[in-house]
Design a protein around this motif. Structure first.
Motif, short mmCIF file in Angstrom:
data_model
loop_
_atom_site.label_atom_id
_atom_site.label_comp_id
_atom_site.label_asym_id
_atom_site.label_seq_id
_atom_site.Cartn_x
_atom_site.Cartn_y
_atom_site.Cartn_z
N SER A 162 0.84 -1.19 0.00
CA SER A 162 0.00 0.00 0.00
C SER A 162 0.88 1.25 0.00
O SER A 162 1.96 1.27 0.57
CB SER A 162 -0.92 0.00 1.22
N GLU A 163 0.39 2.27 -0.67
CA GLU A 163 1.07 3.57 -0.71
C GLU A 163 1.30 4.09 0.71
O GLU A 163 2.36 4.61 1.03
CB GLU A 163 0.22 4.58 -1.47
N ALA A 164 0.25 3.93 1.52
CA ALA A 164 0.29 4.46 2.89
C ALA A 164 1.42 3.83 3.69
O ALA A 164 2.16 4.52 4.41
CB ALA A 164 -1.05 4.22 3.58
N ALA A 165 1.56 2.50 3.56
CA ALA A 165 2.60 1.80 4.31
C ALA A 165 3.98 2.25 3.85
O ALA A 165 4.86 2.56 4.65
CB ALA A 165 2.45 0.29 4.14
N GLU A 166 4.15 2.32 2.53
CA GLU A 166 5.44 2.70 1.98
C GLU A 166 5.83 4.11 2.44
O GLU A 166 6.95 4.36 2.85
CB GLU A 166 5.38 2.64 0.45
N GLN A 167 4.85 5.02 2.40
CA GLN A 167 5.08 6.40 2.79
C GLN A 167 5.45 6.51 4.27
O GLN A 167 6.41 7.18 4.64
CB GLN A 167 3.82 7.23 2.50
N LEU A 168 4.68 5.81 5.11
CA LEU A 168 4.95 5.87 6.56
C LEU A 168 6.33 5.31 6.87
O LEU A 168 7.09 5.90 7.64
CB LEU A 168 3.87 5.12 7.35
N LEU A 169 6.66 4.20 6.25
CA LEU A 169 7.97 3.58 6.52
C LEU A 169 9.10 4.50 6.06
O LEU A 169 10.11 4.65 6.74
CB LEU A 169 8.06 2.21 5.85
N GLU A 170 8.91 5.14 4.90
CA GLU A 170 9.93 6.09 4.41
C GLU A 170 10.09 7.24 5.40
O GLU A 170 11.21 7.66 5.70
CB GLU A 170 9.53 6.66 3.04
N ASN A 171 8.97 7.76 5.88
CA ASN A 171 9.01 8.88 6.82
C ASN A 171 9.71 8.50 8.13
O ASN A 171 10.49 9.27 8.67
CB ASN A 171 7.59 9.38 7.13
N LEU A 172 9.40 7.30 8.61
CA LEU A 172 10.03 6.83 9.85
C LEU A 172 11.53 6.66 9.64
O LEU A 172 12.35 7.04 10.47
CB LEU A 172 9.41 5.51 10.30
N LYS A 173 11.86 6.08 8.50
CA LYS A 173 13.26 5.86 8.15
C LYS A 173 14.04 7.18 8.13
O LYS A 173 15.17 7.26 8.60
CB LYS A 173 13.32 5.19 6.78
N CYS A 174 13.40 8.23 7.60
CA CYS A 174 14.04 9.54 7.55
C CYS A 174 14.35 10.07 8.95
O CYS A 174 15.33 10.78 9.14
CB CYS A 174 13.15 10.55 6.82
N LEU A 175 13.52 9.72 9.92
CA LEU A 175 13.77 10.14 11.30
C LEU A 175 14.91 9.36 11.94
O LEU A 175 15.45 9.75 12.96
CB LEU A 175 12.52 9.94 12.16
N GLY A 176 15.23 8.18 11.35
CA GLY A 176 16.27 7.35 11.92
C GLY A 176 15.75 6.07 12.55
O GLY A 176 16.51 5.27 13.09
N VAL A 177 14.43 5.86 12.48
CA VAL A 177 13.83 4.63 13.00
C VAL A 177 14.26 3.46 12.11
O VAL A 177 14.34 3.61 10.89
CB VAL A 177 12.28 4.73 12.99
N GLU A 178 14.56 2.31 12.74
CA GLU A 178 14.90 1.12 11.95
C GLU A 178 13.67 0.27 11.69
O GLU A 178 12.76 0.20 12.52
CB GLU A 178 15.95 0.26 12.69
N ILE A 179 13.63 -0.35 10.51
CA ILE A 179 12.53 -1.23 10.14
C ILE A 179 13.08 -2.65 10.00
O ILE A 179 13.97 -2.88 9.17
CB ILE A 179 11.88 -0.81 8.79
N HIS A 180 12.58 -3.57 10.81
CA HIS A 180 13.02 -4.97 10.70
C HIS A 180 11.88 -5.83 10.17
O HIS A 180 10.73 -5.65 10.55
CB HIS A 180 13.47 -5.50 12.07
N LEU A 181 12.26 -6.74 9.27
CA LEU A 181 11.26 -7.62 8.66
C LEU A 181 11.15 -8.89 9.51
O LEU A 181 12.08 -9.70 9.55
CB LEU A 181 11.69 -7.93 7.23
N ASP A 182 10.02 -9.03 10.20
CA ASP A 182 9.78 -10.09 11.19
C ASP A 182 9.32 -11.38 10.52
O ASP A 182 8.74 -11.33 9.43
CB ASP A 182 8.70 -9.60 12.15
#
Ligand code: C2E
Ligand code: MG
Ligand code: MG
Ligand code: MG
Length: 284
Positions: A162-182
């Motif tokens: 979803s666009e929404a998920a991709e956008q939110l993850l990009e935004n979080l990433k820009c802040l420095g939050v890490e995204i792990h694939l569970d």
């Protein structure tokens, strides 16, 4: 009561269904109140660097202290919370608690290094209208640097694409939050989506670690995921390590981080404080 055995079976089946349904309805109603009634709790499971066994962070896991049923595990109520549309509130609640808790531990135990906290996000959260605003607000409130937060998502989120998920993850990433694939490897194994998303680590599902003990031949599954992670320049994290044999094999396969009963079980905040205290070198 029914007279024939056929009908009798039907009646029994029916009453079983009825009681299951009643139990479910009761659980649903209780879950709607659980947050307000302060029945939800959090356990923290340490994540360690495999080579040194040093604690590098914690995964926050939700628990429901039901007034009559006792402790209910997340696998039983998370799917229900998703269906009822309650999961967004629950996930943002645990996020706020976990960020505040980690910041306290970082303040109290500065010698333990830059600890992180991992929070599981249901795919449903991405349809929450003010998700990003709420998360940035939480950083402000708790003073936790965004780089100390890890969000764990499963492959299904990527597949829905979803666009929404991709956008939110990009935004979080820009802040420095890490995204792990569970639970990596348990979803549909199309790898084409991996480069669409800003992933920072692959978490190998417990089921791959489980079968290691039955047959060493199965190690190619883990080694394939580790190789894939390293090819993308990402660390691999193994969950559910219970035995020394599993630990030895997984470390030999080049996995970077791990989590499991062999190292630490999920524990209450007070227990984790005690653990961190024991890891802090005593000063005179
Ligand atoms: P997960 O994110 O894959 O979490 C790891 C699960 O493995 C946890 O189960 C943990 O207690 C368990 N585990 C860790 N080490 C071992 C081990 O050595 N042996 C065994 N047998 N189990 C181990 P838990 O707490 O029951 O959570 C189950 C799932 O529920 C989680 O799987 C996650 O998908 C979901 N979940 C938990 N908390 C939350 C939450 O706050 N929000 C959301 N959306 N999902 C959550
Ligand atoms: Mg997880
Ligand atoms: Mg997992
Ligand atoms: Mg898992």
């Amino acid at each position: 009561h029914a007279k024939t055995s056929g009908k009798g079976r039907y009646t029994i089946f029916n009453s079983q269904m009825k009681s299951q349904l009643l139990q479910r309805v009761r659980l649903e109603n209780d879950l709607r109140q659980a947050l307000a009634n302060q029945e939800l709790g959090i356990r923290y499971q340490p994540i360690v660097a495999l080579a040194s066994r040093r604690v590098v962070g914690f995964e926050a896991l939700m628990q429901w202290h039901h007034p009559t049923e006792g402790i209910i595990a997340p696998d039983r109520f998370i799917p229900l919370a998703e269906e009822l549309g309650l999961i967004q509130d629950l996930d943002l609640w645990i996020l706020r608690q976990a960020c505040a808790q980690l910041q306290r531990w970082r303040d109290d135990f500065p010698d333990c290094g830059p600890l992180t906290v991992s929070v599981n996000f249901s795919g449903k959260i991405f349809s929450h209208a003010h998700c990003f605003e709420t998360i940035t607000q939480i950083f402000k409130e708790t003073q936790l640097p965004p780089s100390a937060l890890v969000i764990e998502i499963t492959e299904s989120i990527l597949i829905e694409h979803s666009e929404a998920a991709e956008q939110l993850l990009e935004n979080l990433k820009c802040l420095g939050v890490e995204i792990h694939l569970d639970d990596f490897g348990t979803g549909y194994s199309s790898l084409s989506y991996l480069h669409h998303f800003p992933i920072d680590a692959l978490k190998i599902d417990r089921s791959f670690v489980d079968i290691l003990s039955q047959d060493e031949q199965h190690s190619f599954l883990i080694s394939t995921i580790v190789t894939l992670a390293h090819a993308m320049d990402l660390p691999a994290i193994a969950e559910g390590i219970e035995t020394q044999d599993q630990y030895d094999m997984i470390q030999a396969l080049g996995c970077d981080l791990g989590q499991g009963y062999l190292f630490h079980r999920p524990q209450s905040p007070a227990q984790i404080s005690a653990l961190l205290r024991s890891l802090t070198p005593a000063t005179e």
